[in-house]
Structures are given as structure tokens and as C-alpha cells.
Scaffold this active site. Structure first.
Site, mmCIF file in Angstrom:
data_model
loop_
_atom_site.group_PDB
_atom_site.id
_atom_site.type_symbol
_atom_site.label_atom_id
_atom_site.label_comp_id
_atom_site.label_asym_id
_atom_site.label_seq_id
_atom_site.Cartn_x
_atom_site.Cartn_y
_atom_site.Cartn_z
ATOM 1 N N GLN A 1 46.561 34.941 39.792
ATOM 2 C CA GLN A 1 45.187 35.197 40.248
ATOM 3 C C GLN A 1 45.072 36.615 40.816
ATOM 4 O O GLN A 1 45.664 36.905 41.852
ATOM 5 C CB GLN A 1 44.813 34.189 41.335
ATOM 6 C CG GLN A 1 43.427 34.373 41.906
ATOM 7 C CD GLN A 1 43.190 33.497 43.125
ATOM 8 O OE1 GLN A 1 44.067 33.398 43.977
ATOM 9 N NE2 GLN A 1 42.048 32.865 43.208
ATOM 10 N N GLY A 2 44.329 37.475 40.153
ATOM 11 C CA GLY A 2 44.132 38.848 40.631
ATOM 12 C C GLY A 2 42.757 38.989 41.244
ATOM 13 O O GLY A 2 41.852 39.604 40.647
ATOM 14 N N SER B 1 42.367 39.346 45.204
ATOM 15 C CA SER B 1 42.447 40.187 46.410
ATOM 16 C C SER B 1 42.849 41.621 46.086
ATOM 17 O O SER B 1 43.641 41.871 45.178
ATOM 18 C CB SER B 1 43.478 39.620 47.381
ATOM 19 O OG SER B 1 43.206 38.278 47.662
ATOM 20 N N SER C 1 50.147 35.907 43.579
ATOM 21 C CA SER C 1 51.241 34.924 43.508
ATOM 22 C C SER C 1 51.689 34.739 42.057
ATOM 23 O O SER C 1 50.854 34.676 41.155
ATOM 24 C CB SER C 1 50.792 33.567 44.059
ATOM 25 O OG SER C 1 50.306 33.711 45.366
ATOM 26 N N GLU D 1 40.057 25.834 43.962
ATOM 27 C CA GLU D 1 41.242 26.230 44.744
ATOM 28 C C GLU D 1 41.229 25.541 46.113
ATOM 29 O O GLU D 1 42.248 25.071 46.594
ATOM 30 C CB GLU D 1 41.263 27.755 44.903
ATOM 31 C CG GLU D 1 42.566 28.265 45.485
ATOM 32 C CD GLU D 1 42.651 29.788 45.500
ATOM 33 O OE1 GLU D 1 41.641 30.450 45.223
ATOM 34 O OE2 GLU D 1 43.738 30.300 45.801
HETATM 35 C C1 LIG Z 1 50.874 33.099 50.438
HETATM 36 C C2 LIG Z 1 49.672 33.833 49.949
HETATM 37 C C3 LIG Z 1 49.378 33.808 48.606
HETATM 38 C C4 LIG Z 1 48.268 34.494 48.131
HETATM 39 N N1 LIG Z 1 48.055 34.485 46.787
HETATM 40 C C5 LIG Z 1 47.025 35.180 46.290
HETATM 41 C C6 LIG Z 1 46.835 35.257 44.877
HETATM 42 O O1 LIG Z 1 47.583 34.680 44.090
HETATM 43 N N2 LIG Z 1 45.812 36.004 44.417
HETATM 44 C C7 LIG Z 1 44.952 36.656 45.246
HETATM 45 O O2 LIG Z 1 44.032 37.273 44.743
HETATM 46 N N3 LIG Z 1 45.112 36.624 46.592
HETATM 47 C C8 LIG Z 1 46.136 35.909 47.132
HETATM 48 N N4 LIG Z 1 46.329 35.875 48.485
HETATM 49 C C9 LIG Z 1 45.462 36.696 49.345
HETATM 50 C C10 LIG Z 1 44.551 35.890 50.259
HETATM 51 O O3 LIG Z 1 43.504 35.304 49.549
HETATM 52 C C11 LIG Z 1 44.040 36.884 51.334
HETATM 53 O O4 LIG Z 1 45.162 37.294 52.098
HETATM 54 C C12 LIG Z 1 43.007 36.271 52.243
HETATM 55 O O5 LIG Z 1 41.822 36.027 51.537
HETATM 56 C C13 LIG Z 1 42.725 37.155 53.481
HETATM 57 O O6 LIG Z 1 42.405 38.447 53.099
HETATM 58 P P1 LIG Z 1 43.128 39.728 53.787
HETATM 59 O O7 LIG Z 1 44.618 39.471 53.720
HETATM 60 O O8 LIG Z 1 42.594 40.942 53.120
HETATM 61 O O9 LIG Z 1 42.715 39.678 55.308
HETATM 62 P P2 LIG Z 1 41.366 40.243 55.940
HETATM 63 O O10 LIG Z 1 40.218 39.828 55.076
HETATM 64 O O11 LIG Z 1 41.550 41.700 56.216
HETATM 65 O O12 LIG Z 1 41.269 39.437 57.288
HETATM 66 C C14 LIG Z 1 41.981 39.804 58.478
HETATM 67 C C15 LIG Z 1 41.528 38.838 59.588
HETATM 68 O O13 LIG Z 1 40.108 39.002 59.842
HETATM 69 C C16 LIG Z 1 39.444 37.751 59.726
HETATM 70 N N5 LIG Z 1 38.117 37.921 59.149
HETATM 71 C C17 LIG Z 1 37.784 38.728 58.098
HETATM 72 N N6 LIG Z 1 36.469 38.607 57.823
HETATM 73 C C18 LIG Z 1 35.958 37.703 58.692
HETATM 74 C C19 LIG Z 1 34.666 37.141 58.911
HETATM 75 N N7 LIG Z 1 33.621 37.479 58.136
HETATM 76 N N8 LIG Z 1 34.509 36.224 59.916
HETATM 77 C C20 LIG Z 1 35.563 35.855 60.693
HETATM 78 N N9 LIG Z 1 36.816 36.362 60.534
HETATM 79 C C21 LIG Z 1 37.013 37.261 59.552
HETATM 80 C C22 LIG Z 1 40.313 36.945 58.772
HETATM 81 O O14 LIG Z 1 40.089 35.554 58.906
HETATM 82 C C23 LIG Z 1 41.718 37.371 59.210
HETATM 83 O O15 LIG Z 1 42.138 36.632 60.330
HETATM 84 C C24 LIG Z 1 47.425 35.200 49.012
HETATM 85 C C25 LIG Z 1 47.719 35.229 50.372
HETATM 86 C C26 LIG Z 1 48.830 34.564 50.844
HETATM 87 C C27 LIG Z 1 49.125 34.610 52.310
#
Ligand SMILES: Cc1cc2nc3c(=O)[nH]c(=O)nc-3n(C[C@H](O)[C@H](O)[C@H](O)COP(=O)(O)OP(=O)(O)OC[C@H]3O[C@@H](n4cnc5c(N)ncnc54)[C@H](O)[C@@H]3O)c2cc1C
Length: 400
Positions: free
Chosen positions: A128-129, A131, A163, A246
Site C-alpha cells: 500500500q503506497g 503515506s 509494508s 482496512e
Molecule cells: C506498522 C505500520 C505499518 C504501516 N504500513 C503502511 C503501509 O503499508 N502503507 C502506507 O501507506 N502507510 C503505512 N503506515 C503509515 C501510517 O498509516 C501512518 O503512520 C499514520 O497514518 C500516521 O501518519 P504519520 O506517521 O505521518 O503521523 P502524523 O500524521 O504526522 O501524526 C503525528 C501525530 O499527530 C496526530 N494528529 C495528526 N493529525 C491530527 C488531527 N487532525 N487530529 C488529532 N491528532 C492528529 C496523530 O494522531 C499522531 O499522534 C504504516 C504505519 C505503521 C506504524
């Protein structure tokens, strides 16, 4: 919603249970968690066995290679395979649990015929691409751009936390096809072959020491226009279908796995004397009740989706309109939120029961505890799930 099996479901459950009892002892040992090619081969091998025995894609349409059964049989399958300790879906997660269902719901007949049977037969792995470094929770701010050139999109940008990218054949990729449009309106959903020229995968090590996910770098990758699922610039709506699967059903079997692991933990506590601790026993009891309730919530969500009720509500809330039968609604966020937190509590409890052994990296409960830390982040953080529950279920206003 019926919670008891119909006679037909009871027969199906008995037949599956017998097959699992015969088949599971014949399986080779699971590979080392750090050996991704080995894990890919193992996970695809299990999927192939399921397919050959008629247990793949139970609730997928027949024209997609599935069996066209109802969601109830699918839930029986998830419950029985987990309770029997069958292999985890692993590298097949994205293909089986959200990319495949999205193609089934939104793809053309040709796309369904091309992509779905190899997923069910255990031949192809998807990743899944979605993020990007600056587009996680705020996914609509993604910047990977796709410029139309004849019958192809030329895609450049980068993705993160992808992932299983290391061993994937296909990627469900979100790209910006119209940089001028309001940000939710200029996105498209593409299927990208991972061996296309210009795709670079750089694995990232996790806390548990494996390369679960990777960064993707895309340098003028040509993707046929025919690989676009849904209309150009309508990818945000398609993305919501993917995310509904998902959050709504992809983790369902893991709630059952937690019930099994909790029983193992109770047995361990009895052996090592922890069981005498009233507070610890209460934690075990509370979690057992919670995982039972979470499974009921999955059953409810799935039956609502089958009736098209929640799907219809969420589609119209997003301005999509129309009845989206089979697509889980925002109730999945309630499940995802509480499941990911309860799962972390389970492994905290495991650490208390294991004592010093919980420091051994090789112990399965330790590995699960380290990996479980990510559950409140992956597939949308707990804060984002709370926002969805507040806005789409409780109808509260959006914060400023
Ligand atoms: C094990 C794992 C597997 C993953 N696999 C995939 C994958 O296969 N493909 C893929 O595309 N992505 C994947 N991800 C990415 C995952 O979807 C993102 O990490 C997640 O959506 C959070 O985005 P971010 O890391 O950019 O954090 P950010 O969006 O920068 O968030 C940082 C913090 O701010 C908080 N926050 C942000 N916006 C708000 C809001 N509007 N209101 C309240 N709080 C807020 C968040 O909750 C978090 O605590 C994976 C992540 C993990 C940990």
C-alpha cells in the site's frame, strides 16, 4: 443480525474445522521473522492451500475467483482459522484484505479478472503506497505527482511506511493527477507494478529488528492509464473504500487471535503462580470480555455492511452518494480504535506474567508486544479514529 450459526453455517464450520485439524500438522515450520523472501513464500504457500481446498475468497464475487458466499461464512472462516492457530495472512494482508476488496468493489471487469484471481491463488503480493513523509494522517496533502503522457501516467515522488514493499508485486498507489484541483479532488488510485523501471525500495528496520516496511522512491515511473481504479481525480472516494476495508475488517481475525493468546497467557499464569494475584486475574477477565465484545462488534459491522446500511450512510456523508453494499462503514473506526489499544494491554499483561522472560527478544509475546506498539498508528492513528467516530458517527462538528 444472527449471532448463532444457521444449519448451513454450522455445517461449513464443522467441515472447515476438520480440514484444519488434518492440514495444520502437515505445514512446514514458519520461517524466521526477518527472512522476508521466506515469509513471502510461506504466506503464499498457505494461501495456495486455502485456494486449492476451496477456502479462498469465500465472500468475493464468483467472477473474481471467489466463492460468492456471504459475510457470515467469511467470519466463520476467520474465527476457525485463528482459533486453530492457522498461519497469519502475513504478506497477503494488503491484497486479500483491502487492495483486492477495493478492486472487487470499484474495478472494471477486466481489472477484476487481471488482479483478483492471482491474489486468491497465492501468486501475487500487494503493498500500500498511501503515506508520504508529509502526508500521513493528513493523507489528502499527498504530493506524488502523475502526469499524463499518452496512455500512461508518469509518476514521481516518494512514499513511506510501505509494508511488505520488499516482496510485493503490486502497489495500490495514490497519486496527484490534478495539482490545481482542491486537494481531495485531484487524487487518483493506481495499481503500480513494483518491477516497473524507476521504482526503488529502501527497507526500514523496525523496533523488533525486521524490515516490516520500506520507503519507496518513484522516478518517472510509467504506469498504464488502464491501471487506474475509478475515474481520474476520483481517487479520494476510492481511497475511502480501501480505508473502510482496512479499518472495518482487515484486523478482525487478530481480535480472535488475541482471545487464543489470552488463553495461553492464563495457562502460563497458572503455571508460574501469577494466577494467585487477584488484580492480574481481573485484567485477564476484563480483556477476555473485551475481545469477545470486539468480535461481536466485527460481526455487527460486517452484517451492516452486507445490508448496505452503514456503507450507504458513510458514502453519503462523504458526498459519494449511493448504496455501497459490502463496504464497511465508519463503525470500523470504533473497532480499530479499541482493538489496537486492547491488544497493547494484552501484551503489557503478558510482560507482567512473563517477568524477566519478557526481556527475551525471541519470545513470541515479546515480539508481539514490540510490534503491537505500532497498532495505534498503522491504518490511521487512534486520534484520527476518534475524529472519525466524533464526526461521522456522533455527528459532532469538526474542530477549527
Ligand atoms: C506498522 C505500520 C505499518 C504501516 N504500513 C503502511 C503501509 O503499508 N502503507 C502506507 O501507506 N502507510 C503505512 N503506515 C503509515 C501510517 O498509516 C501512518 O503512520 C499514520 O497514518 C500516521 O501518519 P504519520 O506517521 O505521518 O503521523 P502524523 O500524521 O504526522 O501524526 C503525528 C501525530 O499527530 C496526530 N494528529 C495528526 N493529525 C491530527 C488531527 N487532525 N487530529 C488529532 N491528532 C492528529 C496523530 O494522531 C499522531 O499522534 C504504516 C504505519 C505503521 C506504524
Amino acid at each position: 443480525m444472527r449471532l448463532a450459526d444457521t444449519p448451513r453455517q454450522a455445517d461449513f464450520r464443522a467441515e472447515l474445522r476438520a480440514w484444519l485439524a488434518k492440514t495444520l500438522p502437515e505445514l512446514p515450520p514458519a520461517p524466521d521473522p526477518a527472512d522476508w523472501p521466506g515469509r513471502r513464500a510461506y504466506d503464499l504457500g498457505w494461501q495456495r492451500r486455502l485456494f486449492e481446498a476451496g477456502y479462498a475468497g469465500l465472500n468475493w464475487p464468483r467472477d473474481s475467483g471467489g466463492r460468492g458466499l456471504g459475510p457470515a461464512e467469511h467470519l466463520v472462516f476467520l474465527e476457525e482459522t485463528e482459533l486453530a492457530g492457522a498461519p497469519y495472512v502475513g504478506a497477503c494482508f494488503v491484497g486479500l484484505l483491502h487492495a483486492g476488496p477495493t478492486v472487487a468493489a470499484e474495478g472494471t471487469a477486466g481489472q477484476r479478472a487481471r488482479w483478483l484471481p492471482p491474489i486468491l491463488r497465492g501468486e501475487e503480493v500487494w503493498c500500500q503506497g498511501f503515506s508520504e513523509p508529509d502526508a500521513g494522517s493528513d493523507l489528502a496533502s499527498l504530493r506524488t505527482r502523475a502526469v499524463r503522457d499518452g496512455d500512461a501516467y508518469v509518476v514521481s515522488g516518494s512514499k513511506i511506511w510501505t509494508s511488505h514493499a520488499e516482496v510485493a508485486d503490486w502497489c495500490e498507489l495514490l497519486v496527484r493527477t490534478d495539482p490545481e484541483a482542491p486537494r481531495h479532488r485531484g487524487i487518483s488510485w493506481l495499481a503500480m507494478p513494483m518491477d516497473a523501471p524507476g521504482v526503488t525500495v529502501r527497507p526500514l528496520a523496525t523496533l523488533a529488528g525486521t524490515t516490516e516496511f520500506a520507503e519507496l522512491f518513484l522516478d518517472e515511473v510509467r504506469i498504464p492509464v488502464g491501471n487506474r481504479v475509478g475515474a481520474e481525480n476520483d481517487g479520494w472516494r476510492v481511497t475511502n473504500v480501501t480505508l473502510s476495508f482496512e479499518r472495518g475488517t482487515a484486523f478482525a481475525s487478530e481480535a480472535v487471535a488475541c482471545r487464543r493468546e489470552l488463553r495461553q497467557l492464563a495457562a502460563l499464569a497458572r503455571e508460574n503462580g501469577c494466577w494467585e494475584d487477584d488484580a492480574l486475574r481481573r485484567r485477564i477477565g476484563a480483556l477476555a470480555a473485551e475481545f469477545g465484545a470486539l468480535w461481536r462488534l466485527v460481526q455487527w459491522n460486517v452484517s451492516q455492511a452486507a445490508a448496505g446500511e452503514e456503507g450507504a450512510r458513510s458514502a453519503s456523508a462523504k458526498g459519494g452518494g449511493g448504496r455501497r453494499e459490502g463496504v464497511p462503514g465508519p463503525g470500523g473506526s470504533v473497532f480499530k480504535l479499541r482493538f489496537s489499544e486492547a491488544r497493547q494491554e494484552l501484551y503489557e499483561l503478558a510482560a507482567d506474567v512473563l517477568g524477566d522472560d519478557s526481556l527475551l527478544l525471541g519470545h513470541p509475546f515479546t515480539a508481539a508486544r514490540l510490534q503491537g506498539l505500532s497498532y495505534t498508528i498503522a491504518a490511521g492513528t487512534s486520534q484520527i479514529q476518534r475524529n472519525i467516530v466524533a464526526q461521522r458517527i456522533l455527528g459532532l462538528p469538526k474542530g477549527g
